[in-house]
Structure formats: C-alpha cells, structure tokens
Design an enzyme around this catalytic site. Structure first.
Site, PDB file in Angstrom:
ATOM      1  N   CYS A 144       9.216 -32.651  26.999  1.00  0.00           N
ATOM      2  CA  CYS A 144       8.815 -31.821  28.146  1.00  0.00           C
ATOM      3  C   CYS A 144       7.873 -30.677  27.806  1.00  0.00           C
ATOM      4  CB  CYS A 144      10.049 -31.264  28.839  1.00  0.00           C
ATOM      5  SG  CYS A 144      10.968 -32.541  29.669  1.00  0.00           S
TER       6      CYS A 144
HETATM    7  C1  UDX Z   1      13.428 -28.547  28.215  1.00  0.00           C
HETATM    8  C2  UDX Z   1      13.921 -27.509  29.253  1.00  0.00           C
HETATM    9  O1  UDX Z   1      14.873 -26.642  28.635  1.00  0.00           O
HETATM   10  C3  UDX Z   1      14.524 -28.203  30.449  1.00  0.00           C
HETATM   11  O2  UDX Z   1      14.879 -27.241  31.427  1.00  0.00           O
HETATM   12  C4  UDX Z   1      13.496 -29.186  31.018  1.00  0.00           C
HETATM   13  O3  UDX Z   1      14.066 -29.911  32.103  1.00  0.00           O
HETATM   14  C5  UDX Z   1      13.041 -30.162  29.951  1.00  0.00           C
HETATM   15  O4  UDX Z   1      12.518 -29.431  28.831  1.00  0.00           O
HETATM   16  P1  UDX Z   1      14.550 -30.030  26.306  1.00  0.00           P
HETATM   17  O5  UDX Z   1      13.155 -30.361  25.899  1.00  0.00           O
HETATM   18  O6  UDX Z   1      15.528 -31.134  26.445  1.00  0.00           O
HETATM   19  O7  UDX Z   1      14.558 -29.235  27.711  1.00  0.00           O
HETATM   20  O8  UDX Z   1      15.172 -29.049  25.215  1.00  0.00           O
HETATM   21  P2  UDX Z   1      15.259 -27.476  24.975  1.00  0.00           P
HETATM   22  O9  UDX Z   1      16.643 -27.153  24.627  1.00  0.00           O
HETATM   23  O10 UDX Z   1      14.647 -26.708  26.053  1.00  0.00           O
HETATM   24  O11 UDX Z   1      14.394 -27.315  23.632  1.00  0.00           O
HETATM   25  C6  UDX Z   1      13.005 -27.644  23.597  1.00  0.00           C
HETATM   26  C7  UDX Z   1      12.430 -27.313  22.242  1.00  0.00           C
HETATM   27  O12 UDX Z   1      12.395 -25.899  22.057  1.00  0.00           O
HETATM   28  C8  UDX Z   1      13.229 -27.859  21.052  1.00  0.00           C
HETATM   29  O13 UDX Z   1      12.330 -28.380  20.088  1.00  0.00           O
HETATM   30  C9  UDX Z   1      13.945 -26.657  20.494  1.00  0.00           C
HETATM   31  O14 UDX Z   1      14.173 -26.744  19.106  1.00  0.00           O
HETATM   32  C10 UDX Z   1      12.953 -25.545  20.810  1.00  0.00           C
HETATM   33  N1  UDX Z   1      13.584 -24.229  20.937  1.00  0.00           N
HETATM   34  C11 UDX Z   1      14.434 -23.963  21.970  1.00  0.00           C
HETATM   35  C12 UDX Z   1      13.292 -23.230  20.006  1.00  0.00           C
HETATM   36  O15 UDX Z   1      12.516 -23.438  19.061  1.00  0.00           O
HETATM   37  N2  UDX Z   1      13.873 -21.995  20.164  1.00  0.00           N
HETATM   38  C13 UDX Z   1      14.718 -21.699  21.182  1.00  0.00           C
HETATM   39  O16 UDX Z   1      15.190 -20.557  21.266  1.00  0.00           O
HETATM   40  C14 UDX Z   1      15.015 -22.720  22.118  1.00  0.00           C
END
Ligand code: UDX
Length: 445
Positions: free
Chosen positions: A274
């Site tokens: 996403c």
């Molecule tokens: C995301 C959105 O959170 C969600 O609302 C939307 O519908 C789809 O995209 P997702 O991609 O499943 O969800 O995972 P998410 O937990 O948001 O993490 C995305 C990426 O960000 C991961 O690679 C994670 O490692 C990274 N991340 C997340 C960070 O590097 N730091 C953080 O504090 C949070």
C-alpha cells in the site's frame, strides 16, 4: 430484519477479510474470482495468503455455509443485494494506478445487473484516485447494466484501512468508516449495513461525497508514510550525534497528543502493497492536476534511500563487504506476513550482492516468496540461529517477535565475527553493545 446478502469481487487482503468479517457476523457472502485454484482453495477454507488466525476464521464460515467462492460472477451478483469491489489497483511504470481490474470488474458486475430488476448497491472498496468512481465506475456501470445510478442502482466509495498482519482484527475493529455516496439513499443503505454489522461498537461514520472518500484513503496512507520518513530523517540525524537515540526521541515526541506515539518507529523504511504504491499514485495524480506535491515526493525519496543505512552501518563494521558473510534476519515487509511486496529486504539484498557479499537469510514465513525473487543468489536458513552460523555481520530487517528473543550470546556463539546491525530497533543498545559490535538505526555512535 433479514440480513442483506453480500457479494465481493476480489480475493486479496481487502476482499477476503471483508468477506470473512461479514460472514462471521452471519451475513451470507459470495466472493468471486476467475482463478479456479483460488476458488477451490477458499472453499476448502484455505486463504490465498498467510495472515494470523485467518485460516481458522475462514474455515468456520465456509463450514457454516456463510461464505462461498464462485467462478460464476453473474450468479454472485444476482443472488446478493450489495456488491463490494475490492480488486487490486497496482502501480503503472510512471507511478499512476492501473485501473484495468476495476474497469473489468465493473463491466462484469454491470452485465449481471442488466438481468436484475431489484435495486442493487455497488460499493468501491479498492483504493482509487479521486474521480474514478464518478468518471469510470459510474459510466461503465450504467452503460452495461442499462440502469441509472440514483434510480435503480446505488453507488458508494468506502475505503478500507486494514493492515496486513492484523487484517481481520482491523476489519472487525476499525477506527472509522468512510462512506462516499453518489446519492443519499446509497449512503443510507451502507450506513445501516455497518450499524447492523458493528452494533454498539459502531465507530464514527463519516459521510461525504465520492471524491473526498477516495482522497481520504490516499491522505491517510500518505500521512502515515510521512510520519515514518520523518522519524527516519531524525534517526539519520541521530546517527551523526554521539549518544543520540531515536527511541527516546520518538517516545518523547509521541507523548505530545498532537503528534501521537503511533508510526514513529524508525527503521529501514516502509514497504508493502500500500504505502509505496499509494504514495507514488498520489504524486502522479497531483502532477496530472498540475500540482507538484513536494512533501510527498520527499517522503518517497527518504524511503528509497533508507535501506542504504543498513549497508553503511555494515561497512562501518566490516569495511569492504566483498566475500563477507552477511546474515539477514527478516525478509517480509513487516512481521506476521509472508508478503514480500516492496519489502526493504529486497534493495538491501540487491546492494549486498552488488558489493560482493555472501548473503544468508531467514524469515519465519516469507522464505518461499523470497525464493521466487532471489532464487539461488542467496542462501536460506531454516532458523535464526542457523542463519547466524559463521557469518561476519547480521542485519535485522524485519522485527519478528522471535528475533526480539535473541540474546547477545546467540550472536556471539554462532557468528564468526559477532557484529549486529539493528535495523528495526528491537534490542537494548546498552546490553548488546557491551557484548558485541553493535550499531542501530537512529543511534549515535
Ligand atoms: C498500511 C496502512 O496502515 C493501512 O491502513 C492501509 O489500509 C494499508 O497500508 P500495511 O501496509 O499492511 O498497512 O502495514 P503497516 O503496518 O501500515 O506498515 C507499513 C510499512 O511501514 C511496513 O513496512 C512497516 O515496517 C513500516 N512502518 C510502520 C515503519 O517503518 N515504522 C512504523 O512506525 C510503522
């Protein structure tokens, strides 16, 4: 009151989790796909991807007859009252989204609706750029169904915010529901469906127009991506200041209620299906409107360069990486998923290989997906400890729970030269740096 029956087009995370969510609450749900293998597997209760607890829930609703998957899309539409479109909207080479699946699904749904007399509500759940529902879905629907939105057809845009790794939990416990409506009647039907679904736990419902609903999804994802690139920027500054530590800084700024503690974990950048795609799409969409979205471009630039931090830290420990043996812990783009899409492990491994390093990787569930990307260019271990054996440096790329349990001794006893790069800030620097060569994102040396 008789529960409405629901059809869902698209069997990805959003489609399957929405389907299981409704079925769990006693709605009759029919999902449809053109892939016979997928249909057979779903009907056996096996989800098309790994997600904690999902298989159990799917098996239950399939067994109880609340959910089925069919290859006959027409039958699914004709036998239900509301259809959700949850097909993929992948990136095109220029970053803009590819709407082919949305167009094809809408046409098929419309052709089925041509044979139906009763009012039917179509809900777009896929992430689509503003204007798509009004300018592409609506005309395709009306032309092929010989019906008119607002007369005998309802149309809504209802973005989904679930996260992989907690997809079903998020479906059942959303922070808010967004209903973009073409007419008030369409919005009323969808609102009453959700009120019935969530009962007393119904979260705030925001009703708005189609374009605003579409943009809410991009704005949410771009904002979260911005928080991540922001904290990674501060982390990179920390690395240049002896003793500065991003963990303390993130905790402190997160206590300001205006900032909030969420999505302030510094690391090697965001990946997944996403954020990278939606950030790109928002940049391309703004450009098409004649607006240069500088902020969002900077968010993307920071994210693209962030994996390089792991390489730089490894070089500080080892010097030249040629023929050095590197253990990489974590391949998936985040824990609790086997999804490798845009995983930060990909640019890191590619760079390590370019520099002549010898890479062994381990992930609790993503190894088979990783094999389809890297083949035999890297080695795969079957446990974290096996991965560490005789290596010169270990990089933590994904913060799986089982890696958090590793002790300094595990690295010392198994590695050739114990050197650890904590790319996700899962270890206590004081404890680890006493016992081995230790560096971490956002930690001043
Ligand atoms: C995301 C959105 O959170 C969600 O609302 C939307 O519908 C789809 O995209 P997702 O991609 O499943 O969800 O995972 P998410 O937990 O948001 O993490 C995305 C990426 O960000 C991961 O690679 C994670 O490692 C990274 N991340 C997340 C960070 O590097 N730091 C953080 O504090 C949070």
């Amino acid at each position: 009151m008789k529960k409405q029956s629901i059809s869902i087009v698209g069997t990805g995370y959003v489609g399957i989790c929405t389907a299981i969510g409704f079925a769990t609450k006693g709605y009759k749900v029919i999902t449809s796909t053109h892939n016979p293998k997928k249909a057979t597997s779903i009907n056996k209760g096996i989800p098309p991807f790994y997600e904690p607890d999902l298989q159990e829930s799917l098996q239950k609703v399939v067994r109880n007859g609340y959910l089925e998957c069919t290859l006959d899309r027409e039958e699914a539409i004709l036998n239900t009252d509301i259809t959700f479109i949850a097909t993929a909207t992948p990136s095109q080479p220029n970053g803009s989204i590819n709407l082919q699946h949305i167009k094809n699904s809408t046409r098929e749904i419309a052709e089925a609706l041509n044979k139906k007399d009763a009012y039917h509500l179509l809900v777009v759940k896929s992430t689509v750029v503003p204007g798509t529902t009004q300018n592409i879905v609506k005309p395709t629907l009306e032309k092929n169904s010989n019906k008119q939105c607002g007369v005998n057809l309802g149309l809504c845009m209802n973005p989904e915010f679930l996260r992989e790794g907690s997809a079903l939990h998020d479906t059942l416990n959303p922070d808010r529901i967004i209903i973009g409506e073409y007419t008030q009647k369409s919005g009323d039907i969808l609102e009453s469906l959700y009120k019935d679904f969530y009962g007393e736990k119904t979260p705030p419902i925001i009703r708005t127009n189609l374009v605003s609903a579409e943009l809410i999804k991009y704005a949410s994802n771009a904002f979260l991506a911005t928080k991540i690139s922001f904290i990674n920027t501060i982390a990179n500054i920390c690395q240049k200041i002896p003793k500065a530590d991003i963990t303390a800084i993130a905790k402190a700024i997160g206590l300001d209620k205006r900032i909030s503690p969420h999505f302030l974990n510094a690391g090697l950048g965001y990946g997944g299906s996403c954020f990278p795609k939606d950030v790109k799409a928002l940049i391309a969409f703004s450009k098409s409107l004649g607006y240069d979205s500088m902020l969002i471009k900077a968010v993307e630039d920071v994210n693209n360069t962030q994996p390089q931090q792991a390489i730089e830290l490894a070089k500080k420990h080892l010097g030249n990486l040629r023929n050095k043996r590197i253990a990489l812990l974590g391949l998936a783009f985040k824990p609790n998923t086997d999804d490798m899409r845009e995983a930060r492990s990909i640019p890191i491994i590619n760079q390590l290989l370019n520099e002549g390093a010898d890479v062994t990787a381990y992930d609790p569930v993503a190894v088979s997906n990783a094999k389809s990307i890297f083949g035999d260019k890297i080695k795969y271990a079957s446990s974290a400890i096996e991965c560490l054996k005789n290596t010169d440096c270990c990089i933590i790329v994904t913060e799986w729970q089982e890696f958090k349990k590793l002790k300094p001794e595990d690295f010392k006893q198994n590695m050739k030269t114990p050197s650890l790069i904590d790319g996700r800030r899962i270890y206590n620097p004081e404890e680890f740096s006493k016992k081995l060569k230790f560096a971490a994102i956002g930690l001043g040396q």
